[in-house]
Design an enzyme around this catalytic site. Structure first.
Site, PDB file in Angstrom:
ATOM      1  CG  HIS A 140      30.627  37.886  41.656  1.00 58.78           C
ATOM      2  ND1 HIS A 140      31.597  36.952  42.164  1.00 58.78           N
ATOM      3  CD2 HIS A 140      29.711  37.809  42.075  1.00 58.78           C
ATOM      4  CE1 HIS A 140      31.019  36.327  42.970  1.00 58.78           C
ATOM      5  NE2 HIS A 140      29.859  36.599  42.806  1.00 58.78           N
ATOM      6  CD  GLU A 141      33.092  44.645  37.144  1.00 59.77           C
ATOM      7  OE1 GLU A 141      32.663  45.467  36.409  1.00 59.77           O
ATOM      8  OE2 GLU A 141      32.860  44.590  38.474  1.00 59.77           O
TER       9      GLU A 141
END
Length: 583
Positions: A520-521
């Site tokens: 996600h990052e």
């Protein structure tokens, strides 16, 4: 009455319910009420009863429940014919007492969008307002994006080529094979990210391409590692077949042989059971690492050329045939025809068929529907574009102006302290539109796009999500809101960590959450071109919150747990966006 029936593949529960009424009760069944086993209340009661009966405290005195070994990294995932919760084909959802709220939601969205369009027409002479978002999406590189996406899907065939090489014996999967696969996966995702940076695509192009690239990466991993595992099983089976051929040529000696293992020292208790993949995996997991399996001892004895007596030949033959049949069942997996079993599944068509199926977990065969309902498919694709239009309208009216204000503050050199003073006001302006966008984005992907793909590919298992809106903890949310990704992480990260890295369940959970947070990052970095770690930090904070939800103060507080969950969903996206914009 609840009874268990054990079949060759999966345990089944047979349910029959008889309720005897009093003589004064009037009914047409003569005192007997027959109810459907699919009744939710009955199924819940059955699950509770089975859990109650399997509890060690409920066993007779002196008996102890046998501890089952941990599940393997390629544990069975059951695919069945299902519908998603909000799909109109799901009759249970249509008959839900809350179905009217679903209707009300979409009516409210319609009138809300109409109001936005009317205001835009009055102020700008255009229902889309200034339309900066739409122009940014289609300003450039649309064709390049589509061509690049098609090429990216085509490059997934590298994994198929590698699996063909593994099956042919050119590459050993347990040696260089999995190394080459991991190197290729790293190169693949690196090319995906690098292309977005080189082309300097707008956020819409970047989100689509990177997210689709991650999906293709997970599909390649599942395809390669499951087939790689089956290649090891296939190689073992061929090895045992050769040993069986050698055994057939052995002339047994009359006197008792001293060749190890002796017939009396080999376990034959499992031979009374039907040879199956399940029995094979259960036996393999029950053997400690220090202990050499009997089948390896038998194969070594046959290959040694030492004399064998008649009893050894007879016992060794039975063991080899049982093991070969069990391995054959493992290679068949869930396939119903030999054409689908390994290695017949290693065709180019099978590989690319998997790339378009709405699942991230590779299986030899899935439940399929009988045909394609073109009207239903058209309905889903129309809903897809309709939801995208609504999302653009909301973003243009409520999110884009706030974003541009922060951009202007940075361009004008406003100090960080002054920008932080605007943080609460920015948060209050973004919290409601981001909540709306979050719900619509979820509905867009998991209800419209995945159901459309399922319909045109005859994919019958539509359980892409569970009732995540009722979550009382973050681990429940992680399981329910995205079933395809959850199944992938369960098989290829959680169980693989336990079996390959020999870690406990808590460490495997930590690894799974951390990997998900890193992915996600990565997406946030591709969008904002900033590596801040805000999303990673907030996702990892879910772990202590999960522990908190299991304490005695919150364990049975379902409403409070659900409120805490919705508070995080309500504020999380707007906080993240505000942090990236301010800093």
């Amino acid at each position: 009455m609840v009874t268990r029936q054990q079949t060759k593949h999966t345990p089944q529960i047979t349910l029959s319910l008889t309720v005897t009424t009093s003589p004064n009760t009037s009914n047409d069944g003569g005192g007997i009420i027959i109810t459907s086993p699919n009744d939710p209340a009955i199924r819940s009661a059955v699950r509770h009863s089975l859990q109650h009966l399997s509890s060690p405290s409920q066993l007779p005195h002196g008996e102890h429940k046998t501890r089952r070994p941990s599940r393997p990294k390629f544990s069975d995932l059951v695919f069945t014919r299902k519908f998603s919760a909000f799909d109109r084909q799901n009759h249970e959802a249509a008959n839900s007492p809350f179905h009217g709220f679903f209707t009300l939601f979409w009516m409210a969205v319609f009138f809300f969008v109409v109001k936005i369009g009317v205001d835009n027409w009055r102020n700008y002479g255009n229902v889309l307002g200034r339309n900066e978002i739409m122009r940014g999406m289609f300003k450039r590189d649309v064709i390049v994006l589509l061509v690049a996406d098609g090429a990216m899907c085509g490059f997934t065939g590298v994994g198929w080529v590698l699996q063909r090489a593994v099956w042919a014996g050119w590459v050993d999967w347990d040696g260089m094979g999995w190394v080459l696969q991991n190197v290729w996966q790293t190169i693949f995702i690196g090319m995906v990210v690098q292309l977005t940076l080189v082309r300097d695509w707008p956020w819409s192009h970047t989100v689509f391409f990177v997210m689709h690239g991650i999906v293709m990466l997970m599909k390649q991993h599942s395809y390669a590692f499951y087939n790689g595992y089956l290649s090891s099983v296939y190689k073992t089976r061929m090895h045992l077949l050769s040993k069986l051929k050698e055994l057939e040529r052995v002339s047994p000696v009359r006197s008792p042989s001293q060749t190890e293992p002796l017939a009396s020292a080999v376990s034959t208790t499992h031979l009374s059971r039907i040879p199956s993949a399940h029995e094979y995996r259960e036996r393999r997991m029950s053997i400690s690492e220090e202990k050499v399996p009997d089948i390896d001892k038998v194969a070594a004895a046959i290959g040694s050329g030492e004399p064998l007596d008649e009893e050894q030949v007879h016992v060794f033959e039975r063991i080899l045939k049982w093991e070969i049949d069990a391995l054959s069942d493992e290679l068949k997996g869930k396939a119903t025809t030999p054409e689908r079993a390994y290695p017949n599944n290693l065709t180019l068509g099978n590989h690319y068929e998997f790339t378009v199926l709405p699942t991230l977990v590779y299986e030899l065969e899935y439940p399929r529907s009988e045909g394609i309902n073109l009207y239903y498919a058209a309905e889903k694709i129309a809903a897809c574009f309709g939801v995208i239009f609504v999302m653009i309208m909301i973003s243009q009216a409520f999110i884009y102006p706030v974003v541009m204000d922060t951009v202007r503050m940075k361009e004008q050199g406003v100090p960080l302290a002054a920008r932080f003073q605007e943080f609460p006001w920015m948060l209050s302006e973004l919290v409601f539109p981001f909540m709306m966008e979050y719900l619509l984005a979820w509905y867009l992907i998991w209800e419209t796009i995945l159901n459309f793909l399922a319909e045109i590919t005859y994919f019958a298992d539509r359980s892409f999500y569970d009732a995540w809106w009722n979550s009382v903890s973050w681990d429940q949310f992680a399981r329910d809101w995205n079933r395809p990704v959850h199944n992938f992480l369960l098989r290829h990260v959680y169980h693989s960590s336990i079996s390959a890295m020999k870690v406990d369940k808590h460490t495997a959970t930590l690894i799974t959450f951390f990997l998900s947070a890193c992915v996600h990052e990565l997406v946030m970095w591709c969008i904002f071109k900033k590596l801040r770690g805000y999303l990673l930090f907030l996702q990892m904070c879910q772990l202590p919150l999960v522990r908190l939800s299991r304490t005695k103060w919150l364990r049975h507080q379902a409403t409070l747990g659900n409120m805490m969950f919705w508070l995080g969903i309500f504020t999380g996206p707007s906080i993240l966006c505000s942090l990236y914009l301010i800093l």
